[in-house]
Write an enzyme that holds these catalytic residues in place. Structure first.
Site, PDB file in Angstrom:
ATOM      1  N   CYS A  93       0.813  -1.221   0.000  1.00  0.00           N
ATOM      2  CA  CYS A  93       0.000   0.000   0.000  1.00  0.00           C
ATOM      3  C   CYS A  93       0.848   1.273   0.000  1.00  0.00           C
ATOM      4  CB  CYS A  93      -0.978  -0.050   1.172  1.00  0.00           C
ATOM      5  SG  CYS A  93      -2.377   1.039   0.970  1.00  0.00           S
ATOM      6  N   ARG A 127     -12.544   6.217  -0.394  1.00  0.00           N
ATOM      7  CA  ARG A 127     -11.535   5.207  -0.013  1.00  0.00           C
ATOM      8  C   ARG A 127     -11.949   3.827  -0.517  1.00  0.00           C
ATOM      9  NH1 ARG A 127      -7.654   7.040   3.136  1.00  0.00           N
ATOM     10  NH2 ARG A 127      -6.868   4.939   3.561  1.00  0.00           N
ATOM     11  N   HIS A 189      -3.274  -5.760   2.662  1.00  0.00           N
ATOM     12  CA  HIS A 189      -2.784  -5.785   4.039  1.00  0.00           C
ATOM     13  C   HIS A 189      -3.174  -7.118   4.685  1.00  0.00           C
ATOM     14  CE1 HIS A 189      -1.937  -1.459   4.246  1.00  0.00           C
ATOM     15  NE2 HIS A 189      -3.082  -1.235   3.654  1.00  0.00           N
TER      16      HIS A 189
HETATM   17  N1  GLN Z   1      -2.114   6.744   2.730  1.00  0.00           N
HETATM   18  C1  GLN Z   1      -2.241   5.950   1.513  1.00  0.00           C
HETATM   19  C2  GLN Z   1      -3.675   5.964   0.960  1.00  0.00           C
HETATM   20  O1  GLN Z   1      -4.603   6.299   1.678  1.00  0.00           O
HETATM   21  C3  GLN Z   1      -1.831   4.529   1.817  1.00  0.00           C
HETATM   22  C4  GLN Z   1      -2.773   3.845   2.795  1.00  0.00           C
HETATM   23  C5  GLN Z   1      -2.225   2.547   3.329  1.00  0.00           C
HETATM   24  O2  GLN Z   1      -1.028   2.304   3.361  1.00  0.00           O
HETATM   25  N2  GLN Z   1      -3.168   1.670   3.824  1.00  0.00           N
HETATM   26  O3  GLN Z   1      -3.872   5.578  -0.191  1.00  0.00           O
END
Ligand code: GLN
Length: 237
Positions: A93, A127, A189
């Site tokens: 990520c 998101r 993740h």
């Molecule tokens: N901050 C980055 C985003 O929101 C990566 C998020 C993450 O590593 N889960 O895309």
């Protein structure tokens, strides 16, 4: 046998959603086989071990990426040289995004990447969150995603796989992650390697092979991990 050195990038800042577990999975899978392993945490300002065999980076909030961004970008030429030399890399990520050219946050902040991967990421107000699994040539990778960044792959860049249930790189082209040689980026993740033992061993095989140690890895009992993966794959998004 020489064993392997695992370099763990920014363990304090870049470890949301359990991604440090990827380091633990690789370390244990080596220890269970009697293969020597050294784990080196690499904080801001620390040297990257010159004998790094596998580099691992986890996810991070936009702010954390900003915190480590200036340090990370100073490592660009070393990281590109390591990638060219076949060092295995697994970036999750936020670390994946910074292996690309840049991450433009949803608030318009430009965080420079190191251009190891030909990808660009732009934050969005929506998101991409939820369970996901990805079909790859090394089996099904199982995890979950939570990112605002939408990643576009450059023309010559290969996706890690297809997002089976989730949104993947950008929620539209159904690609997930990116691969360049021994460098792997993914949004999964979990830690992703805990329920993806076949992929974990693929990373180990590549690192050992780069050292000239080409003997097959002794099989491990992955029944528990695979049972967990089967349950996770069946979970709703
Ligand atoms: N901050 C980055 C985003 O929101 C990566 C998020 C993450 O590593 N889960 O895309």
């Amino acid at each position: 046998m020489k064993g392997l050195t695992l370099a763990h990038l920014y363990p304090h800042e870049m470890n949301i959603y359990g991604d440090t577990g990827n380091v633990l999975v690789l370390r244990k899978r080596l220890e269970w086989r009697g293969i020597p392993v050294r784990v080196v945490p690499v904080a801001v300002g620390d040297e990257l071990p010159r004998d790094t065999d596998i580099l691992l980076g986890g996810g991070g909030q936009d702010a954390a990426q900003g915190d480590i961004g200036a340090d990370f970008v100073t490592r660009g030429s070393a990281l590109r040289a390591m990638a060219d030399d076949g060092v295995v890399m697994l970036a999750i990520c936020g670390s994946y995004q910074l292996l690309g050219h840049e991450f433009i946050t949803k608030d318009g902040e430009h965080i420079a990447g190191v251009s190891v991967l030909d990808v660009v990421t732009k934050g969005s107000d929506h998101r991409l969150i939820g369970n996901n699994h990805v079909e790859t040539e090394w089996g099904t990778l199982v995890g979950f995603e939570n990112h605002s960044g939408l990643t576009e792959l450059g023309a010559g860049t290969t996706a890690l796989g297809r997002a089976a249930t989730g949104r993947g790189n950008n929620g539209s082209d159904l690609t997930e992650g990116a691969v360049r040689g021994n460098v792997f980026g993914t949004y999964l993740h979990g830690p992703v390697l805990a329920k993806s033992p076949g992929f974990a061993d693929e990373l180990l095989r590549r690192a050992l092979s780069r050292q000239g140690a080409s003997q097959a890895l002794e099989p491990l009992d992955d029944s528990l991990a695979l049972a967990a993966a089967k349950v996770a794959v069946g979970r709703p998004r």
